[in-house]
Design an enzyme around this catalytic site. Structure first.
Site, mmCIF file in Angstrom:
data_model
loop_
_atom_site.group_PDB
_atom_site.id
_atom_site.type_symbol
_atom_site.label_atom_id
_atom_site.label_comp_id
_atom_site.label_asym_id
_atom_site.label_seq_id
_atom_site.Cartn_x
_atom_site.Cartn_y
_atom_site.Cartn_z
ATOM 1 C CB CYS A 88 -0.919 -0.159 1.085
ATOM 2 S SG CYS A 88 -2.265 1.180 0.757
ATOM 3 C CG HIS A 146 -2.747 -3.078 3.601
ATOM 4 N ND1 HIS A 146 -1.789 -2.557 4.721
ATOM 5 C CD2 HIS A 146 -3.567 -2.614 3.101
ATOM 6 C CE1 HIS A 146 -2.122 -0.960 4.399
ATOM 7 N NE2 HIS A 146 -3.095 -1.052 3.545
ATOM 8 C CD GLU A 165 -0.233 -5.540 6.052
ATOM 9 O OE1 GLU A 165 0.039 -6.285 4.603
ATOM 10 O OE2 GLU A 165 -0.571 -4.299 6.076
HETATM 11 N N1 GLN Z 1 -3.709 6.413 1.430
HETATM 12 C C1 GLN Z 1 -2.711 5.864 1.446
HETATM 13 C C2 GLN Z 1 -0.754 6.749 1.122
HETATM 14 O O1 GLN Z 1 -1.878 7.441 -0.028
HETATM 15 C C3 GLN Z 1 -1.851 4.693 1.634
HETATM 16 C C4 GLN Z 1 -2.937 4.061 2.192
HETATM 17 C C5 GLN Z 1 -2.334 2.853 3.270
HETATM 18 O O2 GLN Z 1 -1.071 2.406 3.375
HETATM 19 N N2 GLN Z 1 -3.288 1.834 3.476
HETATM 20 O O3 GLN Z 1 -0.509 6.663 1.194
#
Ligand code: GLN
Length: 206
Positions: free
Chosen positions: A90, A182, A184
């Site tokens: 992410c 994710h 995890e």
């Molecule tokens: N929206 C977040 C960002 O731009 C990422 C979200 C996440 O890691 N769950 O960093």
């Protein structure tokens, strides 16, 4: 203690960048893999001591700023460029990208992907789905997305591992893995095992 492949007796040190975000959850997953020692990373010295690195989800702008404040940006990018296996989840994916379509800068700038931050918009802020990702597991894997990015474009030798509704959500380029979601935050171990067994152990000489 044996390695995850049952050979030798050295531990595989896997760092989890511990500045912000879902750090503990990755550490707990890694703890469950035989032969792996998870290490929370916050300093240059700690970065030098690991065989591989996970960059967790969180807020990419916050993690990016802290990496700069702690003087970690250059050393992490340098180790990745020299072949250290890395997996960004992410925000971690955003930090690895060479292009970010809706942000004015990049961060580690190591992977040949163009990502869009918060790509699902506020209506679909967070969602779950399941998907079979043949490269990673024979079974369906639960996927959790939270204000997630997706990948708009890949180039060079980036391999697309998974798409959800036509959007690229997982890809790999040699020793670099990036996922929009994710693993995890689920009870599935497939991605952590894939990273260790297919990406970390093969490049180690323990
Ligand atoms: N929206 C977040 C960002 O731009 C990422 C979200 C996440 O890691 N769950 O960093």
């Amino acid at each position: 203690m044996q390695n995850a492949d049952g050979k030798g007796d050295k531990m595989i040190n896997i760092g989890v960048l511990g500045l912000q975000g879902a750090v503990v959850e990755h550490m707990e997953k890694l703890q469950q893999i035989n032969g792996v020692s998870p290490i929370k990373i916050k300093t240059k010295q700690e970065i030098e001591s690991v065989h591989a690195l996970i960059i967790p989800g969180g807020e990419s702008t916050a993690i990016g700023k802290l990496m700069e404040d702690f003087n970690l940006m250059y050393i992490i990018a340098d180790r990745i460029k020299k072949g250290m296996p890395v997996w960004g989840t992410c925000a971690g994916m955003i930090l690895m990208a060479k292009k970010i379509s809706n942000y004015h800068r990049t961060f580690l700038n190591v992977m040949d992907i163009k990502v869009k931050r918060n790509a699902y918009g506020s209506q679909l802020d967070s969602f779950r789905t399941t998907l079979r990702i043949p490269e990673v597991s024979d079974s369906e894997i639960p996927l959790v997305f939270i204000r997630a990015p997706y990948v708009e474009e890949v180039w060079n030798d980036v391999k697309i591992l998974a798409r959800v509704d036509d959007k690229i959500v997982a890809c790999r380029q040699a020793h670099m893995l990036a996922t929009s979601f994710h693993p995890e935050l689920t009870d599935d171990m497939s991605f952590h095992k894939y990273f260790v067994e297919q990406m970390v152990i093969p490049v180690l000489n323990l």
